[in-house]
Design an enzyme around this catalytic site. Structure first.
Site, short mmCIF file in Angstrom:
data_model
loop_
_atom_site.label_atom_id
_atom_site.label_comp_id
_atom_site.label_asym_id
_atom_site.label_seq_id
_atom_site.Cartn_x
_atom_site.Cartn_y
_atom_site.Cartn_z
N ALA A 206 0.83 -1.20 0.00
CA ALA A 206 0.00 0.00 0.00
C ALA A 206 0.87 1.25 0.00
O ALA A 206 1.88 1.30 0.70
CB ALA A 206 -0.89 0.01 1.24
N ILE A 207 0.51 2.25 -0.80
CA ILE A 207 1.16 3.56 -0.70
C ILE A 207 0.21 4.49 0.05
O ILE A 207 0.54 5.04 1.08
CB ILE A 207 1.50 4.11 -2.10
N THR A 208 -1.01 4.61 -0.48
CA THR A 208 -1.99 5.47 0.20
C THR A 208 -3.23 4.68 0.62
O THR A 208 -4.12 5.25 1.23
CB THR A 208 -2.45 6.61 -0.75
N SER A 209 -3.29 3.40 0.31
CA SER A 209 -4.49 2.61 0.60
C SER A 209 -4.30 1.78 1.87
O SER A 209 -3.20 1.68 2.39
CB SER A 209 -4.77 1.68 -0.59
N THR A 213 -1.75 -5.68 -2.50
CA THR A 213 -1.79 -7.14 -2.58
C THR A 213 -0.63 -7.78 -1.80
O THR A 213 -0.81 -8.81 -1.14
CB THR A 213 -1.76 -7.58 -4.06
N ASP A 266 -2.82 12.89 -12.10
CA ASP A 266 -2.71 11.59 -12.74
C ASP A 266 -2.70 11.83 -14.23
O ASP A 266 -3.74 11.90 -14.85
CB ASP A 266 -3.94 10.73 -12.41
N SER A 274 3.54 3.98 -17.02
CA SER A 274 3.87 3.39 -15.73
C SER A 274 3.44 1.92 -15.68
O SER A 274 4.23 1.02 -15.41
CB SER A 274 3.17 4.19 -14.63
#
Lengths: 502, 502
Positions: A206-209, A213, A266, A274
């Site tokens: 996770a980066i911001t969540s 997974t 974005d 990416s």
């Protein structure tokens, strides 16, 4: 002005600036004085074996002596220095590729060579954050056409390591802008690997969540594997679910994403480059991409999703990838759990065909697995979903899942967090809206993903009839403090779940 | 989570980052841990009286204790902190004006309110370099129309101090992209002030050139005056030539220029807003702008100059300034001296009508002074140049010049540097080309502007017949080392002056 007068002694300062190379020198050091270096001057720092470019911060305190030099952690790591090493400081030769960035600012079209020079310099660390931000901005706002996005993607593929699998077909999947709880990846890997396809899946944390997974899978097995270990697992089992952080695939991407996050933009071109550069560098040949569409998802309209679908497939083709984009419902979380352990529980229930397994998550995994089977050309069009269902419902996917976990070093059962609070409906009505971003925030405040067993267990879905006092969701936390913190947020936001009277 | 748990003790680190606010905290400090702060997180730092936004750098060494906090010099100055002060750290509320920057990235037109919110936040220091770079880039490449340039200019005028002179007409001049030696400003001020106009001229020091007007004038008089002192000088004499650094006019401009320098771009819109906002904030009403055009000048073609002329005059009008643009020859240096003292010598020779005064510099000063007299409406069109000439040649300009210098605190004679070397022609022919950038670089390497009496004295002009061994120029330096350094550069560059055989 002899070169060897520009020598300073390295002192460890331990200043972490993420990727940015920063060099610290005393205002009154002989090099600053003789070379006229000032704060933010970009300079070259070398030792016997390599060199980097860094931005200067000028020190006026005695953190450093006048004959000493300090580096940010990122810079020190790249130069591989030890305390008291001598470092040589010099003027920076002009960064030629910035000419291409300026051309792009002035609306000129860039070709592969231009993008390749830019990406090469970025990966070397020659760009400051100012330069990176200008490159991102000049390419945003639909200023790249499909040729340019393809050329940028190719340049990014070549910028880091590339994996090779000695297989004609290597499949992968990706979801654009994760939806809370939408943990289809482990299910898809288990199904298509059980079918016999190769799916060496690397995932992110996770980066911001509240969970990536890799965070979820870490509850069940080891995910930090070396390249050699990954190779062995995939050769034995046809699939893996590991953390991609050690793979150094498309390293430019990681650096650009951090700048995009700071700008909160974005760019479509950067997004496509990416995703596809990481997939191609990982050695994939056939990729299914899931785009959930919803008001509080990353992609907010079907129109935008269709445009992105078209561009993804076109660029995929240009860089030698078979890409199929699937547009899905992104109006609410998928599955019940939001947080690593809670999501792992959902996954096991589905694999074991338990009666209370979340059907929405199961159906979405079957959809994606079916598309992947069809895209690979191994099964006839229109039969993928049915074949995937057979594999899952027969228990073969569960067997494969356990086998991969064991090949990765262990299989552990998920556990629930000790603190919980049940949130019940204050009134009856129809559940009209679930705010994906706020429910994710709530799960994060409860401690996920750092606290593996923290998070949200959802008991309600959109458009359901809700009775007063019915259980809507449970907040799990590993400490009382975190539970209170999440509860405070919940009490201050009455639009996480919106119930409308009929 | 009570607010007062987020308290840390300030320690002075003395790290100079130019304008950027950086905060240093220990990785293991309780605030980083409880708030989840990571490197580059933008956070708010407050004390009892004010607050700032800063980017976090995370420390893993014992430069700080876990309960201590450090700030970059810029941040410490803005907060006005002393060692051991307690500072309160909090999450940053979203910077609303970044929404306008994103809109501009996506090609939307911004209005005055949008620019005003952006500029206000920039001046407060709320933007990181990443944000500043994105704003600059999104506005570059002709992405602002004349309405937007006007609105940006107005926003910049209001962002800092504004001077008021109680005069209906206040004149000023500006030169776009200085040409070496082109020191017309002191002459123009002396002439128009002698005529009776008000010209409170603030000038800059050199940033990348061998001398700014403030550096040159500092040889002759004091240029660092307080606002009150400036007011007194201008009231007494009608003019001044002081350094503008203390005036805090259009402070956003200084911050944006540093980013443009790092990107090496000159956005037309930013250039116009930069120049005109400073003039308007200084209280000017009538401004003459000199655009020298030449291959090695900032503006390289007459076509570009004419476009810039048109846009400058239009935007000037929109922000309430009377602007007249004069396009001049920028193919070679003007006057003989390049460097503070050498330029001061040229100026005095012209003011004193000496026989060997450089005529090109004199004529250019008369051109600009004449245009300014005409623009003010005080003299008839077509008579400005003649009136300016009378004032100069009668000695009135010299008298006024000396009077202003004395009002500023002193009048000193310039002196020549002790070390010099004469550079002579190696062959005969026509002087075909002078590289403005390389001759400026040579003057800088000789020590200018730090060494006031260092620099170049040019003895040749374009299109002149040159004989073998004829003196081309003299390099002056204050130390043997600097003279050698300049000479080495000269020996490595044979295209500073280009002589072509007939």
């Amino acid at each position: 002005m002899e070169q060897n007068s520009n020598i300073l002694k390295y002192k460890h300062l331990g200043i972490y600036t993420q990727n940015e190379n920063v060099v610290y020198m005393r205002k009154d050091c002989h090099v600053c004085i003789s070379e006229g270096f000032e704060a933010l001057t970009r300079i070259r720092i070398s030792n016997a074996s390599s060199s980097i470019v860094a931005s200067l911060n000028v020190l006026s305190s005695d953190i450093l002596l006048p004959n000493e030099i300090g580096l940010s952690d990122a810079a020190a790591k790249k130069l591989n220095v030890s305390p008291n090493d001598t470092l040589y400081v010099s003027h920076l030769e002009p960064i030629e590729s910035l000419g291409h960035v300026r051309a792009k600012i002035y609306n000129q079209k860039l070709d592969y060579n231009a993008f390749n020079e830019i990406i090469t310099d970025i990966v070397q660390g020659d760009y400051s954050n100012i330069h990176l931000s200008a490159f991102i901005t000049a390419c945003a706002g639909n200023r790249m056409d499909l040729d340019e996005i393809s050329d940028l993607t190719k340049a990014m593929i070549g910028s880091g390591k590339q994996l090779h699998w000695n297989k004609k077909i290597v499949v992968d999947k990706h979801c654009i802008g994760g939806l809370p709880g939408n943990r289809t990846t482990p299910l898809v890997v288990a199904i298509v690997a059980a079918y016999g396809l190769t799916m060496p899946k690397t995932s992110s944390r996770a980066i911001t969540s509240p969970a990536g997974t890799a965070d979820t899978m870490e509850v069940l097995t080891n995910v930090t594997l070396s390249s050699e270990e990954i190779k062995t697992v995939v050769e034995e089992e046809g699939g893996c679910f590991v953390w991609g952080g050690t793979a150094q695939l498309s390293p430019a991407d990681d650096m650009l994403i951090k700048i995009e996050k700071a700008l909160d933009i974005d760019s479509e071109g950067q997004l496509i480059a990416s995703v596809l550069s990481k997939k191609a560098a990982a050695g994939s040949t056939h990729v299914v991409i899931d785009i959930p569409v919803g008001e509080t998802a990353k992609v907010r309209s079907t129109e935008m999703a269709k445009k992105l679908q078209n561009h993804m497939e076109t660029v995929g083709n240009a860089v030698g990838l078979n890409v199929k984009v699937v547009i899905t419902d992104g109006t609410q979380p998928v599955g019940r759990g939001i947080g690593p352990a809670l999501e792992a529980i959902d996954i096991l229930k589905i694999l074991k065909n338990e009666a209370d397994a979340p059907n929405d998550l199961k159906e979405r995994a079957l959809l994606l697995a079916g598309e992947l089977l069809e895209l690979s050309g191994k099964v006839k069009p229109g039969t993928g979903n049915q074949i995937a269902r057979q594999i899952l419902e027969s228990g073969k996917a569960y067997e494969k899942f356990i086998a991969i976990c064991k090949a990765q070093g262990r299989f552990s059962q998920p556990v629930l967090a000790p603190y919980k609070i049940e949130i019940k409906a204050e009134k009856s009505g129809i559940l009209k809206r679930i705010d994906n971003r706020k429910i994710a925030k709530l799960a994060k405040l409860s401690g996920a993903p750092k606290s593996k067993s923290a998070g949200i267990l959802l008991n309600a879905h959109l458009r359901e009839q809700i009775e007063e006092n019915q259980l809507l969701y449970t907040i799990y936390a590993e400490s009382k403090g975190e539970l209170d913190y999440a509860l405070e947020y919940k009490n201050n936001h009455d639009d996480i779940l919106t119930i409308i009277k009929k």
